[in-house]
Design an enzyme around this catalytic site. Structure first.
Site, PDB file in Angstrom:
ATOM      1  N   HIS A 157       9.445   8.297  -7.746  1.00  0.00           N
ATOM      2  CA  HIS A 157      10.166   7.263  -6.990  1.00  0.00           C
ATOM      3  C   HIS A 157      11.480   7.818  -6.437  1.00  0.00           C
ATOM      4  O   HIS A 157      12.566   7.320  -6.770  1.00  0.00           O
ATOM      5  CB  HIS A 157      10.444   6.050  -7.896  1.00  0.00           C
ATOM      6  CG  HIS A 157       9.906   4.757  -7.357  1.00  0.00           C
ATOM      7  ND1 HIS A 157       8.566   4.514  -7.217  1.00  0.00           N
ATOM      8  CD2 HIS A 157      10.535   3.628  -6.909  1.00  0.00           C
ATOM      9  CE1 HIS A 157       8.379   3.305  -6.727  1.00  0.00           C
ATOM     10  NE2 HIS A 157       9.558   2.750  -6.509  1.00  0.00           N
ATOM     11  N   ASP A 179      14.013   2.887  -1.340  1.00  0.00           N
ATOM     12  CA  ASP A 179      12.989   2.004  -0.786  1.00  0.00           C
ATOM     13  C   ASP A 179      12.031   2.839   0.048  1.00  0.00           C
ATOM     14  O   ASP A 179      12.395   3.886   0.582  1.00  0.00           O
ATOM     15  CB  ASP A 179      13.640   0.924   0.079  1.00  0.00           C
ATOM     16  CG  ASP A 179      12.677  -0.211   0.433  1.00  0.00           C
ATOM     17  OD1 ASP A 179      11.639  -0.346  -0.258  1.00  0.00           O
ATOM     18  OD2 ASP A 179      12.944  -0.957   1.391  1.00  0.00           O
ATOM     19  N   GLY A 180      10.782   2.359   0.147  1.00  0.00           N
ATOM     20  CA  GLY A 180       9.769   3.044   0.947  1.00  0.00           C
ATOM     21  C   GLY A 180       8.806   3.891   0.140  1.00  0.00           C
ATOM     22  O   GLY A 180       7.869   4.482   0.696  1.00  0.00           O
ATOM     23  N   ASN A 181       9.013   3.960  -1.186  1.00  0.00           N
ATOM     24  CA  ASN A 181       8.192   4.845  -2.021  1.00  0.00           C
ATOM     25  C   ASN A 181       6.703   4.493  -1.989  1.00  0.00           C
ATOM     26  O   ASN A 181       5.856   5.375  -1.915  1.00  0.00           O
ATOM     27  CB  ASN A 181       8.688   4.800  -3.469  1.00  0.00           C
ATOM     28  CG  ASN A 181      10.099   5.325  -3.610  1.00  0.00           C
ATOM     29  OD1 ASN A 181      10.339   6.515  -3.531  1.00  0.00           O
ATOM     30  ND2 ASN A 181      11.049   4.424  -3.827  1.00  0.00           N
ATOM     31  N   ARG A 241       4.751   2.939   0.252  1.00  0.00           N
ATOM     32  CA  ARG A 241       4.023   3.251   1.478  1.00  0.00           C
ATOM     33  C   ARG A 241       3.877   4.759   1.665  1.00  0.00           C
ATOM     34  O   ARG A 241       2.831   5.251   2.086  1.00  0.00           O
ATOM     35  CB  ARG A 241       4.736   2.608   2.675  1.00  0.00           C
ATOM     36  CG  ARG A 241       4.418   1.123   2.804  1.00  0.00           C
ATOM     37  CD  ARG A 241       5.581   0.338   3.367  1.00  0.00           C
ATOM     38  NE  ARG A 241       6.703   0.307   2.441  1.00  0.00           N
ATOM     39  CZ  ARG A 241       7.829  -0.348   2.646  1.00  0.00           C
ATOM     40  NH1 ARG A 241       7.981  -1.031   3.760  1.00  0.00           N
ATOM     41  NH2 ARG A 241       8.804  -0.339   1.760  1.00  0.00           N
ATOM     42  N   ILE A 242       4.929   5.520   1.319  1.00  0.00           N
ATOM     43  CA  ILE A 242       4.826   6.981   1.419  1.00  0.00           C
ATOM     44  C   ILE A 242       3.838   7.509   0.391  1.00  0.00           C
ATOM     45  O   ILE A 242       3.078   8.449   0.671  1.00  0.00           O
ATOM     46  CB  ILE A 242       6.213   7.626   1.261  1.00  0.00           C
ATOM     47  CG1 ILE A 242       7.125   7.191   2.404  1.00  0.00           C
ATOM     48  CG2 ILE A 242       6.105   9.145   1.228  1.00  0.00           C
ATOM     49  CD1 ILE A 242       8.574   7.606   2.254  1.00  0.00           C
ATOM     50  N   HIS A 243       3.814   6.903  -0.779  1.00  0.00           N
ATOM     51  CA  HIS A 243       2.826   7.261  -1.813  1.00  0.00           C
ATOM     52  C   HIS A 243       1.403   7.143  -1.273  1.00  0.00           C
ATOM     53  O   HIS A 243       0.578   8.053  -1.448  1.00  0.00           O
ATOM     54  CB  HIS A 243       3.065   6.343  -3.024  1.00  0.00           C
ATOM     55  CG  HIS A 243       1.879   5.902  -3.792  1.00  0.00           C
ATOM     56  ND1 HIS A 243       1.144   6.746  -4.605  1.00  0.00           N
ATOM     57  CD2 HIS A 243       1.288   4.675  -3.900  1.00  0.00           C
ATOM     58  CE1 HIS A 243       0.166   6.065  -5.177  1.00  0.00           C
ATOM     59  NE2 HIS A 243       0.230   4.813  -4.764  1.00  0.00           N
ATOM     60  N   ARG A 244       1.111   6.062  -0.563  1.00  0.00           N
ATOM     61  CA  ARG A 244      -0.250   5.898  -0.016  1.00  0.00           C
ATOM     62  C   ARG A 244      -0.472   6.800   1.201  1.00  0.00           C
ATOM     63  O   ARG A 244      -1.586   7.283   1.420  1.00  0.00           O
ATOM     64  CB  ARG A 244      -0.491   4.425   0.305  1.00  0.00           C
ATOM     65  CG  ARG A 244      -0.609   3.576  -0.973  1.00  0.00           C
ATOM     66  CD  ARG A 244      -0.863   2.115  -0.681  1.00  0.00           C
ATOM     67  NE  ARG A 244       0.295   1.440  -0.116  1.00  0.00           N
ATOM     68  CZ  ARG A 244       1.298   0.944  -0.828  1.00  0.00           C
ATOM     69  NH1 ARG A 244       1.308   1.068  -2.157  1.00  0.00           N
ATOM     70  NH2 ARG A 244       2.313   0.330  -0.240  1.00  0.00           N
TER      71      ARG A 244
END
Length: 515
Positions: free
Chosen positions: A335, A339-341, A343-346
């Site tokens: 993480h 913020d944004g983790n 969506r970037i993860h997917r």
């Protein structure tokens, strides 16, 4: 260091055993050396019965499997039967004197397990024991590939060990060869995807790919509980469409965060400079109630360097979906952003699948859409590690309602068992190949037939035709009284009947079900 290995117990670290038995392998080492580590998903013990029992996260072995009650005995048992748990091994090696490990090697310098222990000690701790190079005996793999997935391997002549660990000491989650994963790999979903695509005309495939990309982008925001405007969905969809074109680096992660975050006024962009957690706040005190605590911000640079190195190991022959699960879920546990983790993860799943040649050219599977369909299972998979990690993190609340981590936790984000994550991602990819891709292609074929039929009857602008289709789909193939009296008042009764029949001929029930 004098340690005492416990005898038979009925409860171990709040986990009940199927029967009274003596902890063995990692369980015995964790208990004897008081190791503050996430407890492995499956533990071992020695029971009294003459058959192996697997139940409730335990594997109870027979008395003949009992190891010698010593560091070497339980370490060897663990490597032989339980595979590698690098987090446990590193904390163990830090807890024992290096002379104890060196002595194990001196006693059995050609032993398969002692050479692996020696190699792992130096690899994990980054320091050499005062030992001469091993005699020229046959090489042994660091990762037992009967138990876990390994990389291609590079020989370490000093230990006569083939280093087939799929990562580096900065980031190296591992995956067990479960029955589910072995079956998935045998089914060759990469080739199945190509077979499905080969039957679709190129123009139709391009439209299918564009729709699935948009669907995936929208689903990824919905998973986060967001309903962004269409332009942000399209922008993120374009980013997903470019996934895999270049290897990852720090600047690429920052670029992705900039695309994901629409309004930067209330978000500190870039890697976190303070703690972070996933969870709630107490309504009265605003004290954090974490479900997951992120990696310490002081460790982010090292962890991300390890994650990037994992991505760059193009020669690594890990199965693409397993590699995607390791990278993506490793990222989301770290993480690194405020913020944004998620969506970037997917996005990283798309990145690895495209970069390792799993996707058919020009196509990205709507993994986020499949995840959204399985959202409860997705949360369970995330918690499969977070719930075991959380008790190992010592933290205190800050005045701003955040958390500060008080102990060294970096290794718990470097090394974890990603087996449930790989199994879950395989299920999602299978769904996209078996259902989403064929369903969307079929929908577009049917819509083309419907549109051609309308155009042969009536001269109608594209927007009006789409509006007509929308009314029919919402009303199970019938044009509602309101629509007939307003937007489509110009249609005759005969034309309405023919349009409804055309819809039925083109779709049956599928038009109502399509997204």
């Amino acid at each position: 260091m004098s340690v005492q290995f416990s005898g038979a117990v009925s409860v171990f670290h709040d986990r009940r055993l199927p029967e009274t038995a003596a902890p063995a392998g990692y369980a015995a080492l964790i208990d004897a050396y008081k190791l503050p580590v996430p407890i492995p998903r499956t533990l071992s013990a020695i029971g009294t019965k003459h058959r192996v029992i697997e139940q409730g996260g335990w594997r109870i072995y027979t008395p003949r499997h009992a190891p010698e009650a010593s560091l070497e005995g339980h370490l060897t048992f663990a490597l032989k039967n339980e595979g590698l748990d690098l987090a446990v091994l590193k904390r163990l090696f830090l807890a024992v004197k290096e002379g104890e490990i060196a002595e194990l090697v001196r006693q059995k310098p050609t032993g398969l397990y002692t050479r692996r222990i020696w190699f792992l000690y130096e690899w994990l701790l980054g320091r050499e024991l005062k030992l001469p190079p091993a005699d020229k005996v046959s090489y042994v793999d660091a990762v037992d590939t009967d138990l876990q997935f390994g990389g291609t391997g590079e020989n370490s002549a000093r230990h006569r060990v083939r280093n087939n660990l799929p990562g580096t000491p900065e980031f190296c989650p591992l995956v067990f060869k479960s029955a589910a994963l072995n079956e998935f790999i045998a089914q060759d979903w990469k080739e199945r995807a190509r077979a499905v695509v080969s039957e679709v005309p190129k123009d139709l495939l391009a439209r299918t790919a564009a729709f699935l990309l948009l669907k995936d982008s929208k689903s990824s925001y919905v998973i986060e509980g967001e309903r962004p405007p269409q332009d942000r969905i399209q922008r993120w969809g374009r980013a997903i469409g470019e996934a895999g074109r270049a290897p990852l680096d720090e600047q690429e992660f920052l670029r992705l965060q900039n695309i994901v975050i629409g309004d930067e006024r209330f978000v500190k962009m870039g890697f976190r400079q303070e703690g972070g957690f996933v969870g709630e706040h107490d309504r009265d005190t605003q004290r954090p109630i974490p479900d997951h605590i992120d990696a310490r911000h002081e460790d982010i640079a090292s962890l991300m360097a390890g994650l990037i190195a994992f991505d760059h190991s193009a020669e690594n022959d890990l199965d693409p979906i397993i590699a995607a699960a390791v990278l993506a879920f490793g990222f989301v546990y770290i993480h690194p952003f405020e913020d944004g983790n998620g969506r970037i993860h997917r996005y990283l799943m798309h990145h690895v699948l495209a970069r390792r040649g799993f996707n058919p050219a020009g196509l990205h599977f709507p993994v986020s859409s499949a995840i959204l369909d399985r959202i409860t299972e997705y949360k369970t998979v995330l918690e499969s590690y977070s719930s075991r990690l959380l008790p190992c993190v010592q933290w205190e609340a800050t005045q701003k309602g955040n958390v500060t981590v008080l102990n060294d936790t970096a290794d718990f984000y470097r090394f974890f068992d990603a087996t449930p994550h790989a199994e879950f991602l395989y299920e999602c990819v299978r769904q996209t190949i078996e259902q989403d891709l064929p369903n969307e292609t079929s929908f577009l074929r049917n819509f083309d037939a419907f549109r051609a039929g309308i155009e042969s009857m009536i001269d109608m602008p594209e927007r009006t035709l789409n509006n007509l289709f929308g009314f029919l789909r919402q009303n199970q193939g019938r044009l509602s009284k309101r629509a007939r009296e307003n937007e489509f008042a110009e249609l005759t009764e005969d034309e309405v009947a023919k349009i409804e029949q055309l819809y039925a001929d083109s779709f049956g029930q599928s038009g109502a079900l399509s997204d």
